[in-house]
Design an enzyme around this catalytic site. Structure first.
Site, PDB file in Angstrom:
ATOM      1  N   ASP B  27       1.076  -1.306  -0.375  1.00  0.00           N
ATOM      2  CA  ASP B  27      -0.192   0.188   0.280  1.00  0.00           C
ATOM      3  C   ASP B  27       0.735   1.411   0.464  1.00  0.00           C
ATOM      4  OD1 ASP B  27      -2.531   1.803   0.181  1.00  0.00           O
ATOM      5  OD2 ASP B  27      -1.686   1.852   2.521  1.00  0.00           O
ATOM      6  N   ASP B  29      -0.307   5.414   0.408  1.00  0.00           N
ATOM      7  CA  ASP B  29      -0.535   6.229   2.315  1.00  0.00           C
ATOM      8  C   ASP B  29       0.027   6.115   3.378  1.00  0.00           C
ATOM      9  OD1 ASP B  29      -0.686   8.446  -0.159  1.00  0.00           O
ATOM     10  OD2 ASP B  29      -2.942   7.249  -0.737  1.00  0.00           O
ATOM     11  N   LYS B 220      -8.825  -2.276  -2.567  1.00  0.00           N
ATOM     12  CA  LYS B 220      -9.297  -2.868  -1.539  1.00  0.00           C
ATOM     13  C   LYS B 220      -9.936  -2.074  -0.422  1.00  0.00           C
ATOM     14  CE  LYS B 220      -4.910  -1.098  -0.819  1.00  0.00           C
ATOM     15  NZ  LYS B 220      -3.518  -0.836  -0.199  1.00  0.00           N
ATOM     16  N   ASP B 245      -1.473  -0.324   6.557  1.00  0.00           N
ATOM     17  CA  ASP B 245      -1.320   0.569   7.467  1.00  0.00           C
ATOM     18  C   ASP B 245      -2.634   0.336   8.068  1.00  0.00           C
ATOM     19  OD1 ASP B 245      -1.780   1.712   5.001  1.00  0.00           O
ATOM     20  OD2 ASP B 245      -2.676   3.981   7.088  1.00  0.00           O
TER      21      ASP B 245
END
Lengths: 306, 306
Positions: B27, B29, B220, B245
């Site tokens: 991922d 960000d 996602k 995260d």
């Protein structure tokens, strides 16, 4: 009074029902008008009810008008009505912020000029009315200047709703002491010709998603709307009839407050919706079954004039 | 491989984990950067993984950039990365509309220029990018002209989101044949300094509320994002590690697709969140428990360089 719920209201039953009440609470959109078009016969019904000694109130989730603006619209469309009989969510939200939230200072308002006027009348200073287009980049948005005197975010109908307004609401609501109030949660606003436009509920869902908090909702089916009327006019719930076109707001309010309920079929909900709720064994859905239903408010006129 | 889930990843365990995988999905960000600030050590980790023969992919729900724009940003921040390794929701939504929804014509787009570019590359014509302020009155909004060739509404991140865009989406979606797709449902976009701004999920909730329909979500945790990568690069889920995260998107995607999962603590979710899910007996929450967690992606560097 009703042996079985969700009964079609014929002339005899109408007469019996009206004898059992002193106060009649009307929803507006979808009941007495659609957009700017009056439901034919609605003014005659309301004017005759009053002539027959009933107290009539207009209880609407619509936050786009002040009490004065509603009284003017009602007058223009042929209704005999005064400002004091109107309980819209612009007015009731101002009372809520003042009396329940104890807000003394400023409010960040996603809403209309009408809401601004009702808040100012109550001594609350609203910020944010009017267009608020985006500028800058993401980190600028996260650092928008905040007014430290803002004690609440109020979300009502706002045709200037924008990403920047959503962002400002989020930044205020990151402070857990900032209160979060919505005028109402209606997903659509029904207009003439079977059309509709997005309602305040859509804006509220967006802000709730960003803030990861649920708003306190002032409008129907919250009992607060009824309490506003009841406290000013000494209503006895047993002697009240709530007339509306929505099961989830109008009929639910009636059920929550112990009022008699009448669904009109000139707006959002259908008899099939009501019957589906009646068949459900979910207590929440059971509260969305009206005592009576009627095609249009005009249909009670014969019983009134007889 | 993991006897117990949600284990802190030390050096020995990292080496063992990396030996068990050929493909690492990151991922962006909150994992390799926050806004425009790189997470220290992230470029070294990714560049070393590649030097060691791993295939690396960037799988992000963020819809504000094309694959090319992501490759440029990655390059500028010191990552060794190519356009083909980037799977953002601007690109994946264009594939979804073309291959799953079978859209050949036009799409009403609440989204960015980057989304417009990815759609156009796929032969789809998007309408609606850019500011769309309100004008007229309610009945005008309900009667906005609609393009009859529009086959779907696509909602992604749009800083020009407005009441009028929400209204146009509603009017298109009143046609039950009009498909309804969202890039992702993230409620906030985390930025540097612990700040955040409203995410696409907020816009999507508003449109869903108006349309009274649920969107098909491409990003996602929808398996579609993994399928995009897997079909182009022949990934074997058993040999894949998903690093993210967020428990509700990254870890959930990994669980949905049978990948190994690693939570980094430089973004949205916390170890306490993961442990709360682990204690729950709800199967949905159990899928939001990562195999491993680590403070920062940088912490796997020693194991890589040893």
């Amino acid at each position: 009074m009703a042996a079985s719920k969700c009964a079609r209201l014929g002339e005899a039953l109408t007469r019996q029902l009206l004898e059992s009440v002193d106060f009649v609470l009307f929803d507006c959109d979808g009941v007495i008008w659609r957009g700017d078009q009056v439901i034919p016969g609605a003014p005659e019904v309301i004017n005759t009810l009053k002539k027959n000694g009933k107290r009539v109130f207009f209880v609407t989730n619509n936050s786009t008008k002040t009490r004065k603006m509603y009284a003017d619209k009602l007058g223009k469309l042929g209704f005999n009505a005064t400002e004091e009989e109107v309980f819209g969510t612009a007015y009731c939200s101002a009372i809520y912020l003042k009396n329940v939230c104890k807000v003394e200072g400023k409010v960040y308002l996603i809403g209309s000029n009408a809401m601004r006027q009702e808040l100012e009348k109550m001594g609350i200073q609203p910020l944010g009315v009017g267009p608020d287009p985006v500028s800058g980049v993401q980190i600028d948005w996260a650092n928008v200047p905040l007014d430290q005197e803002v004690q609440a975010v109020l979300v009502g109908f706002d045709e200037h709703f924008s990403y920047m307004k959503l962002n400002r609401a989020l930044q205020y609501l990151c402070n857990p002491d900032c209160q979060f109030v919505g005028t109402n949660a209606d997903s659509r606003l029904p207009l003439e010709g079977g059309k509709s436009v997005p309602g305040t509920g859509c804006l509220l869902r967006a802000v709730e998603c960003a803030a990861q908090r649920q708003a306190q909702v002032v409008g129907k089916p919250s009992k607060f709307m009824f309490d506003c009327v009841a406290s000013q006019f000494g209503l006895n719930p047993d002697r009240c009839l709530m007339i509306g076109d929505r099961l989830d707001t109008d009929v639910m309010l009636g059920s929550n407050c112990g009022l008699k309920t009448l669904l009109t079929l000139t707006g959002v909900s259908t008899v099939a919706d009501a019957e589906a709720n009646q068949k459900s064994d979910c207590p929440h859905q059971q509260r969305m079954v009206p005592d009576y239903y009627i095609d249009s408010i005009a249909d009670i006129l014969p019983a009134l004039e007889a």
